[in-house]
Design a protein around this motif. Sequence first.
Motif, PDB file in Angstrom:
ATOM      1  N   ARG A   1      10.557 -51.074  24.223  1.00  0.00           N
ATOM      2  CA  ARG A   1      11.837 -50.498  23.828  1.00  0.00           C
ATOM      3  C   ARG A   1      12.454 -49.770  25.027  1.00  0.00           C
TER       4      ARG A   1
ATOM      5  N   HIS B   1      -3.577 -43.515  16.594  1.00  0.00           N
ATOM      6  CA  HIS B   1      -2.489 -43.172  15.682  1.00  0.00           C
ATOM      7  C   HIS B   1      -3.047 -43.235  14.259  1.00  0.00           C
TER       8      HIS B   1
ATOM      9  N   ARG C   1       8.266 -37.338  19.442  1.00  0.00           N
ATOM     10  CA  ARG C   1       6.944 -37.960  19.575  1.00  0.00           C
ATOM     11  C   ARG C   1       6.319 -37.609  20.919  1.00  0.00           C
TER      12      ARG C   1
ATOM     13  N   THR D   1       6.119 -46.226  20.261  1.00  0.00           N
ATOM     14  CA  THR D   1       7.028 -47.033  19.441  1.00  0.00           C
ATOM     15  C   THR D   1       6.321 -47.668  18.249  1.00  0.00           C
TER      16      THR D   1
ATOM     17  N   THR E   1       5.757 -42.864  14.238  1.00  0.00           N
ATOM     18  CA  THR E   1       7.079 -42.432  13.773  1.00  0.00           C
ATOM     19  C   THR E   1       7.021 -41.175  12.917  1.00  0.00           C
TER      20      THR E   1
ATOM     21  N   ASP F   1      11.782 -38.572  16.226  1.00  0.00           N
ATOM     22  CA  ASP F   1      12.397 -39.498  17.168  1.00  0.00           C
ATOM     23  C   ASP F   1      11.556 -39.570  18.447  1.00  0.00           C
ATOM     24  N   ILE F   2      12.000 -40.389  19.399  1.00  0.00           N
ATOM     25  CA  ILE F   2      11.167 -40.636  20.578  1.00  0.00           C
ATOM     26  C   ILE F   2      10.911 -39.362  21.369  1.00  0.00           C
TER      27      ILE F   2
ATOM     28  N   GLU G   1       4.499 -47.974  14.597  1.00  0.00           N
ATOM     29  CA  GLU G   1       4.855 -47.364  13.308  1.00  0.00           C
ATOM     30  C   GLU G   1       4.042 -46.111  13.043  1.00  0.00           C
TER      31      GLU G   1
ATOM     32  N   LEU H   1      14.641 -46.828  24.212  1.00  0.00           N
ATOM     33  CA  LEU H   1      13.962 -45.578  23.894  1.00  0.00           C
ATOM     34  C   LEU H   1      13.345 -44.951  25.144  1.00  0.00           C
TER      35      LEU H   1
END
Length: 348
Positions: free
Chosen positions: A292, A224, A275, A262, A267, A271-272, A264, A295
């Motif tokens: 989560r 990420h 992503r 999930t 993001t 939204d999930i 950072e 989610l």
Amino acid sequence: MSPSASLPPGNVMVDVAGLEPTAAEIERLRHPLVGGVILFSRNYADRAQLRALTAAIHAARDEPLLIAVDHEGGRVQRFRSDGYTEVPAMRTLGEQWERDRMQALRSATAAGFVLAAELRACGVDFTFAPVLDLDHGRSGVIGTRALHRDPAVVAQLARAVAQGLALAGMGACGKHFPGHGWAEADSHHALPVDERTLADILADDAAPYGWLEHAVLPAIMPAHVVYPAVDARPAGFSPVWVRDILRARLGYDGVVFSDDLTMEGATVAGDILARAQAALAAGCDMVLVCNRPDLADELLARLEQRPDPASVARLRRLSPQAPALSWDALQADTRYRQALADLATLSR
């Protein structure tokens, strides 16, 4: 859905909250889009409990789900008690390399074998290891998880770790492609940026991936991290990095996992659902949704994804192909006993 329903592995990896799966969690595991489960320290009390948990997860589907864990050694090791060996941080292998290269390779194979054999004895199929990020001395979240600064040394030690994993019947996962060692921010809490050129990254941090390929690394996890000289999107959401560079340019044909959606650093993609769609469109085979469950349920309800035969075949190759030794049998195994002795050399 019947627990015996025969389904191929889906594209979503989820988790469970506690020491045994609830009825609602079993139903989630039976969803056609689920393909695996990742465990954490909260899922472990002792070996007997872990064996019962993994057996329940495997029994949820006719074709058992892949059970994975982040279990690298050092500070990233989820199970530490009731007989589990505390494997030293991977940096200690790089330090041993500077003293005795051949013993470092033996120790690296030993580390992989011990990690995998102990996990498999309790029903865990796969670990997200080894880390291939270079030790630039810049990234706190990588730190002692990195094997060495030199990509050639990282590749050789990682190959030895992968060999040890394979000896215990487990595949390896190189992470975090193309490299998280230069970017200083922690992608769990921020969006790291690496402003180097593509040529610099390929010649240095990404070099181990080109040398090892899918024969040694049946899975890879992108970072990420944004590399703006290459693409404005984080690597795990970037078709440039996954499809064009990793798959086409480097010829990689193993599984590509997203990092946890999930975090950072993920993001930025929305939204999930956005992503997951971005990661899958980039070329990832499986996306992770950790810690989560709300989610995870939202994603499973909204994601429209048909099984891709090539992706399913790659995912199936990660499942163990031979039975594991029991814990008691492992203690008497000569390879395991030798591996423990080789690990002991890291502290000398």
